[in-house]
Design a protein around this motif. Sequence first.
Motif, PDB file in Angstrom:
ATOM      1  N   PRO A 199       0.824  -1.220   0.000  1.00 35.21           N
ATOM      2  CA  PRO A 199       0.000   0.000   0.000  1.00 35.21           C
ATOM      3  C   PRO A 199       0.851   1.261   0.000  1.00 35.21           C
ATOM      4  N   SER A 200       0.423   2.248  -0.780  1.00 39.19           N
ATOM      5  CA  SER A 200       1.183   3.494  -0.888  1.00 39.19           C
ATOM      6  C   SER A 200       1.197   4.277   0.418  1.00 39.19           C
ATOM      7  N   ASN A 201       0.173   4.106   1.247  1.00 41.99           N
ATOM      8  CA  ASN A 201       0.102   4.826   2.524  1.00 41.99           C
ATOM      9  C   ASN A 201       0.621   4.008   3.698  1.00 41.99           C
ATOM     10  N   GLY A 202       1.197   2.845   3.419  1.00 42.23           N
ATOM     11  CA  GLY A 202       1.705   2.004   4.498  1.00 42.23           C
ATOM     12  C   GLY A 202       0.738   0.908   4.877  1.00 42.23           C
ATOM     13  N   ALA A 203       1.149   0.080   5.800  1.00 45.13           N
ATOM     14  CA  ALA A 203       0.343  -1.079   6.196  1.00 45.13           C
ATOM     15  C   ALA A 203       0.432  -1.291   7.703  1.00 45.13           C
ATOM     16  N   VAL A 204      -0.467  -2.134   8.210  1.00 41.95           N
ATOM     17  CA  VAL A 204      -0.486  -2.504   9.622  1.00 41.95           C
ATOM     18  C   VAL A 204      -0.520  -4.024   9.716  1.00 41.95           C
TER      19      VAL A 204
ATOM     20  N   ALA B  57      -4.241  -2.424   4.937  1.00 43.85           N
ATOM     21  CA  ALA B  57      -3.741  -1.193   4.347  1.00 43.85           C
ATOM     22  C   ALA B  57      -4.122  -0.014   5.222  1.00 43.85           C
ATOM     23  N   GLN B  58      -3.213   0.959   5.306  1.00 43.55           N
ATOM     24  CA  GLN B  58      -3.488   2.190   6.050  1.00 43.55           C
ATOM     25  C   GLN B  58      -4.380   3.111   5.212  1.00 43.55           C
TER      26      GLN B  58
ATOM     27  N   THR C  97      -9.763   1.002   9.393  1.00 44.27           N
ATOM     28  CA  THR C  97     -11.056   1.337   9.981  1.00 44.27           C
ATOM     29  C   THR C  97     -11.750   0.053  10.421  1.00 44.27           C
ATOM     30  N   ASP C  98     -12.915   0.202  11.034  1.00 44.10           N
ATOM     31  CA  ASP C  98     -13.656  -0.983  11.495  1.00 44.10           C
ATOM     32  C   ASP C  98     -14.095  -1.870  10.340  1.00 44.10           C
ATOM     33  N   SER C  99     -14.235  -1.272   9.153  1.00 40.73           N
ATOM     34  CA  SER C  99     -14.683  -2.048   7.997  1.00 40.73           C
ATOM     35  C   SER C  99     -13.528  -2.535   7.118  1.00 40.73           C
ATOM     36  N   SER C 100     -12.296  -2.286   7.538  1.00 37.70           N
ATOM     37  CA  SER C 100     -11.146  -2.701   6.733  1.00 37.70           C
ATOM     38  C   SER C 100     -11.040  -4.219   6.656  1.00 37.70           C
ATOM     39  N   LYS C 101     -10.643  -4.696   5.480  1.00 32.11           N
ATOM     40  CA  LYS C 101     -10.425  -6.124   5.286  1.00 32.11           C
ATOM     41  C   LYS C 101      -8.945  -6.383   5.055  1.00 32.11           C
TER      42      LYS C 101
ATOM     43  N   VAL D 181       3.006  -0.876  12.781  1.00 29.44           N
ATOM     44  CA  VAL D 181       2.716   0.036  11.670  1.00 29.44           C
ATOM     45  C   VAL D 181       3.939   0.087  10.757  1.00 29.44           C
ATOM     46  N   LEU D 182       3.709  -0.124   9.460  1.00 28.74           N
ATOM     47  CA  LEU D 182       4.804  -0.193   8.490  1.00 28.74           C
ATOM     48  C   LEU D 182       4.698   0.945   7.485  1.00 28.74           C
ATOM     49  N   SER D 183       5.832   1.491   7.121  1.00 26.08           N
ATOM     50  CA  SER D 183       5.904   2.472   6.030  1.00 26.08           C
ATOM     51  C   SER D 183       7.159   2.191   5.223  1.00 26.08           C
TER      52      SER D 183
END
Length: 389
Positions: free
Chosen positions: A204-209, A222-223, A226-230, A262-264
């Motif tokens: 992901p361009s904005n980083g990942a978790v 992907a960053q 949110t609660d609905s993130s998959k 948290v990854l960037s």
Amino acid sequence: DTQPYIRNNDGTYAYQGDDTQLNLKVSDTLTLASSDTAKSFMENTVNTGRTQSTAQPMLDEDGKPLPDTGVAKVSAGLVTSSAVFNKSFAAGQPYTLELTSSTQYTLKDVNGKDLTSEIAGNGVFDSTKDGAHSISLRGVSFDINLNFKGVAAADQDAAVKGHTFTLQAKPDTFNASRTPSNTSTAQITGAAVTDAGAYSDSFPSNGAVIKFTSANAYEVYAQPVTDSSKSIAKGTMADGALSAMGVTFDVAGTPAAGDQFVLSNNNHQSQSALDTLSELRKALVIPSETDPAAQQLQRDAINTAIGNLKNASTSIDTARGSIGARLNVVDIQADENSSMSIANDSTVAAIGNTDMASAATQLAFQKSMLEASQLAFVKISQLSLFNQL
């Protein structure tokens, strides 16, 4: 108020300010940006230090590495043309630069093709003259630096011959930080791209978790999360390492369920002015009086800082120019609005100063003329050839 920049634990700076550009409607058909964020011209400065040179160890007759004497060094390189670099440099890397004497070298690409003739000077350099020891390779300039302190003139060619350097773009680096709520002491200690294709397509361009669901199982999101993130990836850690999105991460310790990291990533294409100054500061505090490698590191850091700060200054000038252009457009629109206001005032004045008696007489006269014209038209339209017989 939100502090625009915060300093990370590794010495880099993260932008925390507002990244929203506001727009202003100047007229019914014209909308202009009314602000520029610091991130737009401070964070996206083109990085001139996107390459590196790595010295290959010299070997003796038995194939054992020889100690580095510091006689020959090659700078990390400075990007002089981003367009040429992006188009041509990556296709041939890593390049192999071999010094054949104190004044000559050969250069080959990853496939072993000899590129020496493509370089100005055709493999000849002079380390004693400014500009005569630089190699301009597909948008990047590398400097060959020789140190003959304690080396007799007759032995200089032999001292340099055989020194080999690998020239290539810096690999992407990663920053991993644990969230304060983690219950374990596990840390991500390293990361490396192991599948370039998967990394390019899926990171992901904005980083990942990374979220651990057990001591070994994990999911990647992907960053921003949110609660609905998959999850975009999942797997099981093995031998202290986990792989996701073409990257392998080294994990020290045993994570607990619920731990998050948290990854960037940093592709080194751009570098903020503050990060440039931070890198320069770290390089300058390294003792280098008797260490040729440290001296080369400082030279590279200084050259990169000069190039990056120059690019940052250009970005600021570009932003100032953009603001000036928008102000010019606003001035033009203001002049048009003033002209329209004057025209409206003239129309209102003309209507307000009308002589009602004269206007009524003129209206009655024009009405009579219109009625006479309509009657004449009716009469004429009824005439035909038979009326003349």
